[in-house]
Design a protein around this motif. Structure first.
Motif, PDB file in Angstrom:
ATOM      1  N   ALA A  41      18.691-161.483  69.568  1.00 31.39           N
ATOM      2  CA  ALA A  41      17.280-161.509  69.190  1.00 31.39           C
ATOM      3  C   ALA A  41      16.352-161.711  70.381  1.00 31.39           C
ATOM      4  O   ALA A  41      15.167-161.387  70.300  1.00 31.39           O
ATOM      5  CB  ALA A  41      17.029-162.622  68.168  1.00 31.39           C
ATOM      6  N   LEU A  42      16.859-162.226  71.496  1.00 33.87           N
ATOM      7  CA  LEU A  42      15.981-162.593  72.610  1.00 33.87           C
ATOM      8  C   LEU A  42      15.195-161.415  73.181  1.00 33.87           C
ATOM      9  O   LEU A  42      13.973-161.533  73.361  1.00 33.87           O
ATOM     10  CB  LEU A  42      16.794-163.298  73.706  1.00 33.87           C
ATOM     11  CG  LEU A  42      16.001-163.831  74.897  1.00 33.87           C
ATOM     12  CD1 LEU A  42      16.660-165.089  75.454  1.00 33.87           C
ATOM     13  CD2 LEU A  42      15.853-162.804  76.014  1.00 33.87           C
ATOM     14  N   VAL A  66      11.021-161.553  73.189  1.00 32.94           N
ATOM     15  CA  VAL A  66      10.301-161.658  74.464  1.00 32.94           C
ATOM     16  C   VAL A  66       9.458-160.411  74.703  1.00 32.94           C
ATOM     17  O   VAL A  66       8.322-160.502  75.189  1.00 32.94           O
ATOM     18  CB  VAL A  66      11.288-161.904  75.617  1.00 32.94           C
ATOM     19  CG1 VAL A  66      10.565-161.898  76.958  1.00 32.94           C
ATOM     20  CG2 VAL A  66      12.010-163.235  75.420  1.00 32.94           C
ATOM     21  N   ALA A  67       9.976-159.236  74.363  1.00 37.94           N
ATOM     22  CA  ALA A  67       9.214-158.003  74.547  1.00 37.94           C
ATOM     23  C   ALA A  67       7.945-158.012  73.694  1.00 37.94           C
ATOM     24  O   ALA A  67       6.873-157.583  74.148  1.00 37.94           O
ATOM     25  CB  ALA A  67      10.081-156.796  74.199  1.00 37.94           C
ATOM     26  N   GLU A  68       8.058-158.500  72.462  1.00 38.29           N
ATOM     27  CA  GLU A  68       6.896-158.558  71.562  1.00 38.29           C
ATOM     28  C   GLU A  68       5.825-159.492  72.105  1.00 38.29           C
ATOM     29  O   GLU A  68       4.629-159.153  72.143  1.00 38.29           O
ATOM     30  CB  GLU A  68       7.346-159.031  70.179  1.00 38.29           C
ATOM     31  CG  GLU A  68       6.301-158.893  69.096  1.00 38.29           C
ATOM     32  CD  GLU A  68       6.188-157.478  68.551  1.00 38.29           C
ATOM     33  OE1 GLU A  68       5.031-157.019  68.387  1.00 38.29           O
ATOM     34  OE2 GLU A  68       7.215-156.844  68.287  1.00 38.29           O
ATOM     35  N   LEU A  69       6.228-160.667  72.547  1.00 29.19           N
ATOM     36  CA  LEU A  69       5.269-161.616  73.114  1.00 29.19           C
ATOM     37  C   LEU A  69       4.673-161.076  74.415  1.00 29.19           C
ATOM     38  O   LEU A  69       3.468-161.203  74.662  1.00 29.19           O
ATOM     39  CB  LEU A  69       5.961-162.955  73.376  1.00 29.19           C
ATOM     40  CG  LEU A  69       6.469-163.721  72.160  1.00 29.19           C
ATOM     41  CD1 LEU A  69       7.282-164.932  72.598  1.00 29.19           C
ATOM     42  CD2 LEU A  69       5.307-164.165  71.281  1.00 29.19           C
ATOM     43  N   SER A  70       5.534-160.493  75.238  1.00 22.29           N
ATOM     44  CA  SER A  70       5.084-160.000  76.538  1.00 22.29           C
ATOM     45  C   SER A  70       4.069-158.881  76.391  1.00 22.29           C
ATOM     46  O   SER A  70       3.097-158.796  77.160  1.00 22.29           O
ATOM     47  CB  SER A  70       6.286-159.519  77.351  1.00 22.29           C
ATOM     48  OG  SER A  70       7.192-160.575  77.599  1.00 22.29           O
ATOM     49  N   GLN A  71       4.279-158.014  75.403  1.00 23.40           N
ATOM     50  CA  GLN A  71       3.336-156.915  75.190  1.00 23.40           C
ATOM     51  C   GLN A  71       1.939-157.455  74.904  1.00 23.40           C
ATOM     52  O   GLN A  71       0.937-156.958  75.448  1.00 23.40           O
ATOM     53  CB  GLN A  71       3.822-156.033  74.043  1.00 23.40           C
ATOM     54  CG  GLN A  71       2.853-154.935  73.618  1.00 23.40           C
ATOM     55  CD  GLN A  71       1.944-155.367  72.471  1.00 23.40           C
ATOM     56  OE1 GLN A  71       2.416-155.951  71.498  1.00 23.40           O
ATOM     57  NE2 GLN A  71       0.646-155.086  72.589  1.00 23.40           N
ATOM     58  N   ARG A  72       1.870-158.491  74.061  1.00 22.83           N
ATOM     59  CA  ARG A  72       0.562-159.067  73.741  1.00 22.83           C
ATOM     60  C   ARG A  72      -0.076-159.697  74.968  1.00 22.83           C
ATOM     61  O   ARG A  72      -1.280-159.528  75.211  1.00 22.83           O
ATOM     62  CB  ARG A  72       0.721-160.112  72.631  1.00 22.83           C
ATOM     63  CG  ARG A  72       0.846-159.491  71.244  1.00 22.83           C
ATOM     64  CD  ARG A  72       1.404-160.494  70.246  1.00 22.83           C
ATOM     65  NE  ARG A  72       1.317-159.988  68.879  1.00 22.83           N
ATOM     66  CZ  ARG A  72       2.062-159.027  68.374  1.00 22.83           C
ATOM     67  NH1 ARG A  72       2.956-158.426  69.149  1.00 22.83           N
ATOM     68  NH2 ARG A  72       1.924-158.633  67.128  1.00 22.83           N
ATOM     69  N   MET A  73       0.705-160.419  75.762  1.00 21.54           N
ATOM     70  CA  MET A  73       0.136-161.066  76.944  1.00 21.54           C
ATOM     71  C   MET A  73      -0.232-160.048  78.022  1.00 21.54           C
ATOM     72  O   MET A  73      -1.231-160.205  78.727  1.00 21.54           O
ATOM     73  CB  MET A  73       1.120-162.113  77.476  1.00 21.54           C
ATOM     74  CG  MET A  73       1.180-163.360  76.600  1.00 21.54           C
ATOM     75  SD  MET A  73       2.227-164.668  77.282  1.00 21.54           S
ATOM     76  CE  MET A  73       3.840-164.094  76.766  1.00 21.54           C
ATOM     77  N   ALA A  74       0.563-158.996  78.148  1.00 20.82           N
ATOM     78  CA  ALA A  74       0.234-157.954  79.119  1.00 20.82           C
ATOM     79  C   ALA A  74      -1.050-157.233  78.729  1.00 20.82           C
ATOM     80  O   ALA A  74      -1.869-156.870  79.585  1.00 20.82           O
ATOM     81  CB  ALA A  74       1.387-156.958  79.244  1.00 20.82           C
ATOM     82  N   ASP A  75      -1.266-157.011  77.429  1.00 20.72           N
ATOM     83  CA  ASP A  75      -2.442-156.276  76.946  1.00 20.72           C
ATOM     84  C   ASP A  75      -3.698-157.145  76.878  1.00 20.72           C
ATOM     85  O   ASP A  75      -4.804-156.661  77.128  1.00 20.72           O
ATOM     86  CB  ASP A  75      -2.173-155.696  75.562  1.00 20.72           C
ATOM     87  CG  ASP A  75      -1.168-154.563  75.578  1.00 20.72           C
ATOM     88  OD1 ASP A  75      -0.853-154.069  76.676  1.00 20.72           O
ATOM     89  OD2 ASP A  75      -0.687-154.180  74.484  1.00 20.72           O
ATOM     90  N   HIS A  76      -3.532-158.421  76.497  1.00 17.30           N
ATOM     91  CA  HIS A  76      -4.698-159.245  76.166  1.00 17.30           C
ATOM     92  C   HIS A  76      -4.829-160.504  77.018  1.00 17.30           C
ATOM     93  O   HIS A  76      -5.853-161.185  76.940  1.00 17.30           O
ATOM     94  CB  HIS A  76      -4.641-159.662  74.687  1.00 17.30           C
ATOM     95  CG  HIS A  76      -4.498-158.517  73.741  1.00 17.30           C
ATOM     96  ND1 HIS A  76      -5.526-157.639  73.471  1.00 17.30           N
ATOM     97  CD2 HIS A  76      -3.436-158.089  73.000  1.00 17.30           C
ATOM     98  CE1 HIS A  76      -5.117-156.728  72.596  1.00 17.30           C
ATOM     99  NE2 HIS A  76      -3.852-156.977  72.302  1.00 17.30           N
ATOM    100  N   GLY A  77      -3.821-160.828  77.796  1.00 17.44           N
ATOM    101  CA  GLY A  77      -3.856-162.057  78.576  1.00 17.44           C
ATOM    102  C   GLY A  77      -3.099-163.176  77.886  1.00 17.44           C
ATOM    103  O   GLY A  77      -2.620-163.048  76.765  1.00 17.44           O
ATOM    104  N   GLY A  78      -2.995-164.294  78.586  1.00 22.01           N
ATOM    105  CA  GLY A  78      -2.292-165.440  78.038  1.00 22.01           C
ATOM    106  C   GLY A  78      -1.207-165.932  78.976  1.00 22.01           C
ATOM    107  O   GLY A  78      -1.116-165.496  80.136  1.00 22.01           O
TER     108      GLY A  78
END
Length: 363
Positions: free
Chosen positions: A220-221, A225-237
């Motif tokens: 599952a890792l 991680v890819a799902e979270l990373s996509q959001r941070m790459a697109d929107h910050g965080g």
């Protein structure tokens, strides 16, 4: 089926369910077994047990001292400020337990103007734990999966979340891997093995292992991680990942804890917590592939000391005496000392390219 670990389990309702499933469908991999033990709707550990705190089977860092959640709150708050204090940001915790860490974070958040106004989102699969979290933090927004989080800047903490994700185990053979499986014999559930074969996701591990060695893989890792990373790459965080483990999976780290004691992983399924060490290299690779910049790995003790936990401990100690002071001193030591959680637990930060790393994780 051969039982290479020599273990047996006692009969529970879940053990019987698993025996019937194996009889009908064949052996289970460890990930399927762990998933059932932890989250079976009726008999899973997190759906029926009090896992956290002194009345549970283990005590996480937030349960040891308020200082842990306070330091996390200051680190995430400062990172939010460094990214321009986006008002649409959210604060996220993965696997929040009883909500203790986020309660401490929320209490310290006013020290960072505006940070305390951000909504809190939690990823939690257990209905029982969701109730505890809502009681501790009215208004918290729950999700079952990270894919349900809003498309927004995420300022996230995952403390002892990834260690609870189910893992598969593989034993190295000369040119491939035999997977360790769960089957049944006349005495109940037992460990066995599948025929050796190549696995593409383990190809790189042929370089640093020898026949007979065990490596672990968390299915599952990468997607989480890819799902979270996509959001941070697109929107910050930013994300702070804190867990026990090391740079690369090596050896059998599966463990069961029941009534504060180490237990047989096959004994009484559904009544013990099952965890395994986090492979931080896998975390690093998954985040990097999605466009994030992971930080270097730090120990929890060094991370907390850089954030000023000792100064905070000294301030809190001024109002304590006797047994309360002794307990406070012991909590500080447990969180930071290299021979205790300070050395066992590691910290990695994830930030978008060009963003400042969270305080405490500077190169």
């Amino acid at each position: 089926m051969v039982d290479p670990k020599g273990t047996r389990q006692t009969m529970t309702a879940l053990a019987e369910i698993l025996r019937q499933r194996i009889a009908q469908q064949g052996p289970l991999n460890l990930a399927d077994y762990i998933g059932e033990c932890l989250l079976h709707p009726e008999h899973g550990y997190y759906t029926q047990q009090e896992a956290f705190g002194r009345s549970g089977d283990f005590i996480t860092a937030p349960e040891i001292s308020q200082m842990f959640g306070e330091m996390i709150g200051l680190a995430l708050g400062a990172t939010w400020q460094a990214q321009g204090a986006p008002k649409e940001a959210i604060v996220v915790e993965l696997g929040p337990g009883r909500g203790t860490l986020m309660s401490d974070l929320r209490r310290i958040a006013p020290a960072v103007p505006g940070f305390d106004s951000l909504p809190i989102h939690m990823i939690e699969a257990s209905p029982r734990l969701r109730k505890l979290q809502s009681d501790a933090l009215p208004g918290v927004i729950h999700h079952s999966e990270v894919s349900q989080l809003p498309q927004a800047p995420l300022f996230l903490i995952a403390n002892e979340f990834f260690d609870a994700l189910p893992i598969r185990q593989f034993r190295r053979k000369s040119a491939g891997w035999e997977e360790i499986l769960l089957g049944c014999d006349a005495n109940g559930l037992c460990f066995g093995k599948a025929a050796p074969q190549p696995y593409p996701f383990l190809a790189h591990r042929l370089e640093d292992t020898a026949p007979g060695m065990i490596v672990e893989y968390c299915p599952a890792l990468p997607s989480i991680v890819a799902e979270l990373s996509q959001r941070m790459a697109d929107h910050g965080g930013a994300a702070l990942i804190i867990d026990y483990g090391d740079w690369r999976s090596q050896g059998d780290t599966l463990q069961a804890v029941c009534h504060h004691q180490h237990a047989d992983p096959l004994a009484a399924p559904g009544t013990a917590d099952l965890t395994a060490h986090l492979d931080f290299e896998a975390l690093y690779n998954a985040a990097s592939a999605a466009g994030l910049r992971p930080t270097r790995l730090a120990t929890q003790g060094v991370f907390l000391e850089r954030l000023g936990v000792t100064q905070r401990a000294q301030l809190l100690a001024k109002s304590l005496s006797g047994a309360a002071l002794e307990s406070h001193i012991a909590a500080h030591r447990r969180l930071t000392h290299p021979d205790e959680m300070g050395g066992l637990f590691k910290v990695m930060g994830l930030v978008p390219e060009g963003a400042a790393v969270p305080p405490g994780l500077e190169p």
